[in-house]
Design an enzyme around this catalytic site. Structure first.
Site, short mmCIF file in Angstrom:
data_model
loop_
_atom_site.label_atom_id
_atom_site.label_comp_id
_atom_site.label_asym_id
_atom_site.label_seq_id
_atom_site.Cartn_x
_atom_site.Cartn_y
_atom_site.Cartn_z
CD GLU A 39 33.72 49.41 59.61
OE1 GLU A 39 34.45 48.48 59.22
OE2 GLU A 39 32.64 49.70 59.08
CB CYS A 58 38.67 49.29 57.95
SG CYS A 58 37.23 48.23 57.93
#
Length: 434
Positions: free
Chosen positions: A313, A347
């Site tokens: 990720e 993020c």
């Protein structure tokens, strides 16, 4: 030991914040989301949190490398500092060298055979026990060390280090049990069976600073189904990560199933990707680092006993696309929370808005007003909205963007724009396309 685990799985931990919410039986187990505590002034949880914070303020905690049951310290010493008071050392730790990382891999592989032989329900019981401990007696220590070490406010630390990590463990158990219940199609003449088993080799878990829960999850998730992992925590989330590791051991996780290995990033990546026993990489972090790991795995592909899985990720910013029919208050609230909670160090953080010209004047005024009301300061102040960014590298990078905006003929900083001592005020700089 097996009997102890069975006993632990049946203990109903009582907490000041509520009882655990699963029965002693794992048959048809269904996970539920952990309630988020309010920490209102004067509440029991606020008092308990204040007491935990005091335990760690003014103390430099010793964080070891842990391989099996062995706690190790090397001469390559580093410190985790509080991002909002970086003269204050929170934890002392040392880096593992190549030999120690190799040792951690060997010890994990040695632990796998016995761990994998245990019934899935017994492995799940360890993680339900960990969730129960985190929901109760370990909650405040892990929330407090996340606040102090990563600069999170009370609500951000509670959502991350407590509620989300508890949910990870409980839902991982549910998903593993559900998966294990799969029954392949059989016929009158052929009976097919399905069995979960761990992979051949070890998992390398490389976790980021911004979510304590992610570190606790990346290292743990593969082990529920019989794998083992070598965990490299982030330097800037070291103490909270170690508290999570201690939580897992207290819940009954055997030595060696997860080895806790602080290390220099490139050294760790080089050693684990050169090991022929690498089964997978669980990673959250930058695109550049994941690309590097991917290339290292590709370069060593001929050396592996199997094909390593890569799960990554990476950073990528969000945006808000605003329609002219949008509810303006919802736009403002959603944008402020999305862009500036935890100083945007996620993020998922909102970094851009696309706004129709027809409603820009109203949004601009309300957005500036909202940003000017936000309190930036120490996370120990319950009124603080966001605190300092994690380190000098992050501060310099963001400051460079602001300096560019201030110097540009095409941009105007309409809110915030001040930078001082790792503190950055929430800022907005529009670029007009119309």
């Amino acid at each position: 030991m097996l009997q102890v685990l069975r006993t632990l799985s049946r203990i109903q931990l009582k907490s000041r914040y509520g009882a655990v919410r699963h029965s002693s039986s794992l048959k048809d187990y269904v996970a539920v989301n952990e309630p988020i505590l309010s920490y209102a002034p004067g509440s029991q949880e606020r008092q308990d949190l204040e007491a935990s914070l005091q335990k760690y303020l003014g103390v430099v905690a010793e964080v070891p490398i842990v391989i099996g049951d062995e706690e190790i310290h090397t001469k390559d010493v580093h410190y985790q500092v509080m991002p909002f008071d970086h003269q204050c050392k929170l934890a002392k730790f040392s880096y593992a060298n190549k030999e120690l990382i190799d040792k951690a891999i060997r010890v994990s592989l040695d632990a796998q055979a016995e761990w994998q032989r245990r019934p899935l329900e017994e492995r799940c019981a360890v993680y339900l026990k960990a969730a129960d401990l985190l929901s109760s007696q370990s909650r405040m220590d892990i929330v407090a060390t996340t606040m102090l070490g990563q600069g999170k406010t009370i609500v951000q630390a509670e959502v991350d280090a407590a509620a989300e990590l508890i949910d990870f463990y409980r839902f991982d158990v549910q998903f593993a049990l559900d998966h294990n219940n799969y029954k392949p199609i059989s016929t009158d003449s052929v009976t097919n069976h399905f069995k979960l088993r761990g992979m051949e080799g070890f998992w390398a878990a490389i976790s980021p600073f911004n979510f304590t829960a992610i570190g606790g999850h990346l290292s743990a998730a593969p082990t529920i189904v019989g794998n083992v992992s070598v965990w490299k925590p982030s330097d800037t989330a070291m103490l909270a990560s170690y508290k999570v590791y201690q939580l897992l051991r207290a819940a009954g996780l055997p030595a060696g199933v997860i080895n806790f290995v602080p290390a220099d990033g490139p050294t760790f990546g080089d050693v684990v990707t050169k090991s022929p026993d690498l089964a997978g990489v669980n990673f959250t972090g930058s695109v550049a680092t994941f690309r590097k790991l991917w290339k290292l795995v590709a370069d060593n592909l001929d050396n592996y006993k199997t094909f390593p899985r890569l799960v990554g990720e990476c950073g990528g910013k969000n945006f808000h696309f605003v329609h002219n029919s949008a509810d303006i208050e919802s736009v403002i609230n959603g944008t402020v929370l999305g862009a500036f909670e935890f100083s945007g160090q996620k993020c998922s953080a909102c970094s851009r808005m696309y706004i129709p010209q027809s409603i820009w004047p109203e949004i601009k005024d309300k957005l500036i007003n909202a940003l000017n009301k936000l309190k930036v300061g120490s996370p120990l102040d319950g009124k603080t909205f966001t605190s300092a960014v994690i380190d000098d590298k992050a501060f310099d990078r963001i400051k460079n963007f602001l300096d560019y905006a201030k110097a540009s003929d095409d941009l105007t900083v309409i809110a915030g724009g001040t930078c001082d001592n790792r503190y950055l005020t929430p800022s907005c700089s529009p670029y007009m396309y119309w």
